[in-house]
Scaffold this active site. Structure first.
Site, PDB file in Angstrom:
ATOM      1  N   ASP A 169     -43.926  -9.335 -81.070  1.00  0.00           N
ATOM      2  CA  ASP A 169     -43.562  -9.049 -82.450  1.00  0.00           C
ATOM      3  C   ASP A 169     -42.581 -10.076 -83.022  1.00  0.00           C
ATOM      4  O   ASP A 169     -41.543  -9.712 -83.552  1.00  0.00           O
ATOM      5  CB  ASP A 169     -42.954  -7.628 -82.473  1.00  0.00           C
ATOM      6  CG  ASP A 169     -42.704  -7.121 -83.873  1.00  0.00           C
ATOM      7  OD1 ASP A 169     -43.481  -7.460 -84.779  1.00  0.00           O
ATOM      8  OD2 ASP A 169     -41.714  -6.385 -84.060  1.00  0.00           O
ATOM      9  N   GLU A 414     -41.313  -5.099 -71.715  1.00  0.00           N
ATOM     10  CA  GLU A 414     -42.448  -4.272 -72.122  1.00  0.00           C
ATOM     11  C   GLU A 414     -43.770  -4.693 -71.479  1.00  0.00           C
ATOM     12  O   GLU A 414     -44.775  -4.903 -72.157  1.00  0.00           O
ATOM     13  CB  GLU A 414     -42.565  -4.235 -73.641  1.00  0.00           C
ATOM     14  CG  GLU A 414     -41.374  -3.571 -74.285  1.00  0.00           C
ATOM     15  CD  GLU A 414     -41.393  -3.592 -75.812  1.00  0.00           C
ATOM     16  OE1 GLU A 414     -42.286  -4.207 -76.397  1.00  0.00           O
ATOM     17  OE2 GLU A 414     -40.494  -2.957 -76.399  1.00  0.00           O
ATOM     18  N   TYR A 467     -38.457   4.541 -78.885  1.00  0.00           N
ATOM     19  CA  TYR A 467     -38.660   4.635 -80.337  1.00  0.00           C
ATOM     20  C   TYR A 467     -39.040   6.026 -80.822  1.00  0.00           C
ATOM     21  O   TYR A 467     -39.869   6.164 -81.710  1.00  0.00           O
ATOM     22  CB  TYR A 467     -39.686   3.578 -80.768  1.00  0.00           C
ATOM     23  CG  TYR A 467     -39.074   2.193 -80.773  1.00  0.00           C
ATOM     24  CD1 TYR A 467     -38.393   1.736 -81.894  1.00  0.00           C
ATOM     25  CD2 TYR A 467     -39.132   1.385 -79.651  1.00  0.00           C
ATOM     26  CE1 TYR A 467     -37.799   0.487 -81.894  1.00  0.00           C
ATOM     27  CE2 TYR A 467     -38.534   0.134 -79.645  1.00  0.00           C
ATOM     28  CZ  TYR A 467     -37.865  -0.318 -80.774  1.00  0.00           C
ATOM     29  OH  TYR A 467     -37.269  -1.546 -80.785  1.00  0.00           O
ATOM     30  N   GLU A 503     -33.467  -1.161 -76.517  1.00  0.00           N
ATOM     31  CA  GLU A 503     -33.994  -1.117 -77.886  1.00  0.00           C
ATOM     32  C   GLU A 503     -34.086   0.327 -78.334  1.00  0.00           C
ATOM     33  O   GLU A 503     -34.603   1.177 -77.588  1.00  0.00           O
ATOM     34  CB  GLU A 503     -35.409  -1.732 -77.985  1.00  0.00           C
ATOM     35  CG  GLU A 503     -35.446  -3.236 -77.879  1.00  0.00           C
ATOM     36  CD  GLU A 503     -36.845  -3.823 -78.156  1.00  0.00           C
ATOM     37  OE1 GLU A 503     -37.658  -3.179 -78.858  1.00  0.00           O
ATOM     38  OE2 GLU A 503     -37.099  -4.933 -77.653  1.00  0.00           O
ATOM     39  N   LYS A 567     -35.997  -3.963 -88.699  1.00  0.00           N
ATOM     40  CA  LYS A 567     -35.123  -3.096 -87.906  1.00  0.00           C
ATOM     41  C   LYS A 567     -33.715  -3.667 -87.782  1.00  0.00           C
ATOM     42  O   LYS A 567     -32.868  -3.090 -87.106  1.00  0.00           O
ATOM     43  CB  LYS A 567     -35.721  -2.840 -86.520  1.00  0.00           C
ATOM     44  CG  LYS A 567     -37.005  -2.015 -86.589  1.00  0.00           C
ATOM     45  CD  LYS A 567     -37.460  -1.515 -85.243  1.00  0.00           C
ATOM     46  CE  LYS A 567     -38.803  -0.807 -85.352  1.00  0.00           C
ATOM     47  NZ  LYS A 567     -39.937  -1.701 -85.682  1.00  0.00           N
TER      48      LYS A 567
HETATM   49  C1  E9O Z   1     -40.250  -5.298 -78.759  1.00  0.00           C
HETATM   50  C2  E9O Z   1     -39.718  -5.926 -79.996  1.00  0.00           C
HETATM   51  O1  E9O Z   1     -39.927  -7.306 -79.941  1.00  0.00           O
HETATM   52  N1  E9O Z   1     -40.213  -3.853 -78.866  1.00  0.00           N
HETATM   53  C3  E9O Z   1     -40.912  -3.353 -80.046  1.00  0.00           C
HETATM   54  C4  E9O Z   1     -40.181  -3.863 -81.280  1.00  0.00           C
HETATM   55  C5  E9O Z   1     -40.708  -3.298 -82.623  1.00  0.00           C
HETATM   56  O2  E9O Z   1     -39.926  -3.200 -83.568  1.00  0.00           O
HETATM   57  C6  E9O Z   1     -40.373  -5.348 -81.251  1.00  0.00           C
HETATM   58  O3  E9O Z   1     -39.900  -5.995 -82.386  1.00  0.00           O
HETATM   59  O4  E9O Z   1     -41.873  -3.014 -82.752  1.00  0.00           O
HETATM   60  C7  E9O Z   1     -41.125  -1.895 -79.975  1.00  0.00           C
HETATM   61  C8  E9O Z   1     -42.152  -1.466 -78.990  1.00  0.00           C
HETATM   62  C9  E9O Z   1     -42.420  -0.028 -79.193  1.00  0.00           C
HETATM   63  C10 E9O Z   1     -43.387   0.576 -78.269  1.00  0.00           C
HETATM   64  C11 E9O Z   1     -43.399   2.035 -78.577  1.00  0.00           C
HETATM   65  C12 E9O Z   1     -44.413   2.779 -77.879  1.00  0.00           C
HETATM   66  C13 E9O Z   1     -44.410   4.205 -78.342  1.00  0.00           C
HETATM   67  C14 E9O Z   1     -45.619   4.901 -77.908  1.00  0.00           C
HETATM   68  C15 E9O Z   1     -45.820   6.191 -78.574  1.00  0.00           C
END
Ligand code: E9O
Length: 594
Positions: A169, A414, A467, A503, A567
């Site tokens: 991302d 991740e 999240y 995060e 964010k």
């Molecule tokens: C990595 C980061 O670079 N983590 C992401 C961040 C985002 O804002 C990104 O910017 O999207 C979030 C990963 C979220 C995975 C959530 C999975 C939930 C499953 C129901």
């Protein structure tokens, strides 16, 4: 790999500024040997910077393939009899470098330095041409990983149409992102230095090893305190010595000794010298805690990016200084170099400012392993990826091993650690990290659940990106605390290791307000963070909270990305959103955890 220093014996010449630049639209530069002659039809491009946002041309911003940089350099007269090295802080994602048409270096990986000894190729008093081809293509052998998607249906797409697919991302910024420098060393020189520190009673123990090249008879080491007072000396290539009543390097209270390594010839003539800033501190995991100088440390801070308007990922001391001042203002004591090693200039600043760093390799987007191939190509994460991953770990540790600010290595972010193939892979990476540096804990950053995770037995600390209320149960603030509690307890139950939340966060568009809060408003971002904090505060094995993200940042275009990821607690221009004041109150306030 030593950072280039100017010290009277060694000299540095900065090559930052405007370079000639040309996009290889027809992918012909290598075949036509563009490096053999001055490039034709170039435009101006600043180094360091990403080239993507600097023209008005979409084709340049979104170019997939090579771009070419070139400039003329002169070798100062005083550099006779010196060894001359050309060093690039980083070029994203791959680079080939020539001097006067001769290839001198090839480097894979966009976030670590490479260099070449060019002594025999350059001419004093004449123009010397440096050419660097930079390529931004990411495939499954790269970190971060990606793949090129080709479109075969010519009724819908132009012939040869392709896109660079990425599974991370952040915008795939490209170019020469960090300073390019020429530097000298004597012909017999200090090649590398490794320092490890320990504390015994109130004394600092400094263990060091020096590697040299050429005819060197002896190595002397002198340690100076911050008042430039000589406090200890030592001799030999591998040794250890004590600094009595040492001033420790502590989070928020940095103290750096200067270790001066000096080599001498048989006749006692000083040959080379290198000054290394050294912070005396220890770090270790003990039960539920991470101890810095034997005191439990709680991480407060952010996942960041090297990202700003116009510069893209180009190193910028202006941004670095502003960011550090904001980190201190908000009460943060740490950050993660998500999702790649940051510039050496930033790491040196963190040493001086006492900010604690989780140093991360660019292993992001590894969400598909061979066993789940479903999308475009046959090949997914494979042996070549692992080989490159190990190489990047080696380069990162070689570069960053002496920084007191680095307290932990983050070996991946991740990854699909639920898949069988991830286990031997992550195990190999974790073991390599330990082999190269047994003085620091390591970690992996998860977005998976404990029930499916197969790899956390190989790391010392568990990092989680969570999240609730955003990517799951979107908008449901009332579920966050319960979900977080449940998951934290399950992770702890399974591994009995300390946990950092690396995060958690919500997109908030600066200036959007509503009561009651709805998603994308500044109020929602605050309330979401607050719900997470209620959970973190209950569990003693939670040893840190790093909000995602420090500032808004550029991403590829996408339906959930309104001019990038929002964010940030600060906007991309580093202005505070309302959540900044909420966090400041929490982090500068009283809490049994800190
Ligand atoms: C990595 C980061 O670079 N983590 C992401 C961040 C985002 O804002 C990104 O910017 O999207 C979030 C990963 C979220 C995975 C959530 C999975 C939930 C499953 C129901």
């Amino acid at each position: 790999m030593l950072y280039p220093l100017d010290n009277g014996i060694r000299e540095v010449k900065e090559l930052s500024g405007l370079w000639n630049f040309k996009v290889d639209f027809k992918n012909e530069g290598f075949e036509k040997r563009w490096y053999e002659n001055p490039l034709a039809d170039t435009i101006e491009m600043p180094v360091p910077s990403s080239y993507n946002d600097l023209t008005t041309d979409t084709a340049i911003r979104d170019h997939i393939g090579d771009v070419w940089y070139e400039r003329i350099i002169f070798i100062p007269n005083g550099w006779v009899n010196q060894r001359i090295v050309l060093r690039v802080g980083s070029a994203t994602n791959h680079a080939v470098m020539w001097v006067n048409g001769q290839e001198v270096a090839r480097h894979k990986g966009g976030y670590l330095p490479f260099e070449a000894d060019i002594t025999d190729l350059v001419k004093q008093g004449e123009k010397n041409r440096v050419t660097i081809a930079v390529n931004n293509i990411l495939d499954w052998s790269c970190l971060p990983s990606g793949e090129i998607k080709t479109y075969k249906d010519t009724s819908k797409y132009p012939e040869g149409y392709k896109t660079q697919e990425t599974y991370f991302d952040f915008f795939n910024y490209s170019g020469i992102h960090r300073p390019v420098r020429l530097y000298t060393t004597p012909k017999s020189y200090i090649e590398d230095v490794t320092v490890q520190t320990d504390i015994q009673d109130s004394n600092g123990v400094i263990k060091y090893s020096v590697s040299t090249q050429g005819d060197i008879a002896s190595v002397k080491v002198s340690a100076f305190d911050e008042n430039n007072k000589l406090v200890a000396t030592s001799k030999g290539k591998n040794n250890q010595f004590i600094i009595k009543n040492a001033h420790l390097w502590e989070p928020g209270n940095a103290y750096l000794y200067s270790l001066v390594f000096q080599t001498e010839s048989e006749q006692g003539v000083v040959q080379d010298r290198y000054e290394l800033p050294v912070g005396i501190r220890t770090v270790r995991v003990a039960g539920k805690q991470l101890l810095i100088n034997e005191k439990p440390f709680y991480f407060k801070g952010f996942g960041k990016h090297e990202d700003s308007d116009l510069h893209g990922r180009g190193m910028d001391e202006v941004i670095n200084v502003k960011d550090f001042n904001l980190l201190k203002w908000i009460g943060a004591n740490s950050f993660r170099t998500s999702h790649y090693p940051y510039s050496e200039e930033l790491m040196r600043l963190a040493d001086r400012e006492g900010l604690v760093v989780l140093d991360e390799v660019p292993a992001v987007g590894m969400c598909f392993w061979s066993e789940t191939n479903t999308v475009f190509n046959e090949e997914r994460v494979n042996e070549q990826t692992l080989e490159h991953h190990l190489q990047v770990i080696r380069e990162m540790i070689k570069r960053d091993k002496n920084h007191p600010c680095v307290v932990m290595w983050s070996i991946a972010n991740e990854v699909a650690t639920n898949e069988e193939a991830s286990e031997p892979y992550i195990r190999a990476v974790a073991e390599e990290t330990k082999k190269l540096d047994s003085t620091r804990p390591n970690t992996i950053v998860h977005t998976m659940w404990p029930s499916v995770d197969r790899v956390s037995q190989y790391v010392d600390v568990i990092c989680l990106n969570k999240y609730f209320g955003w990517y799951s149960d979107h908008g449901k603030l009332d579920l966050i605390e319960k979900h977080m509690d449940k998951e934290l307890l399950e992770w702890y139950e399974k591994y009995k290791k300390p946990i950092i939340i690396t995060e958690y966060g919500a997109d908030a568009i600066a200036g959007y307000h509503q009561v009651p809060a709805v998603t994308f408003t500044e109020e929602f971002q605050i309330e979401l963070l607050h719900q997470f904090h209620k959970s973190f505060d209950k569990h003693d094995f939670v040893i840190g909270e790093q909000v995602w993200a420090f500032a808004d940042f550029a991403t590829k275009q996408g339906l959930t990305r309104v001019v990038g990821n929002k964010k940030g607690i600060f906007t991309r221009q580093r202005h505070p959103k309302s959540a900044a004041f909420y966090l400041q109150k929490r982090w500068l306030g009283k809490n049994p955890k800190w």
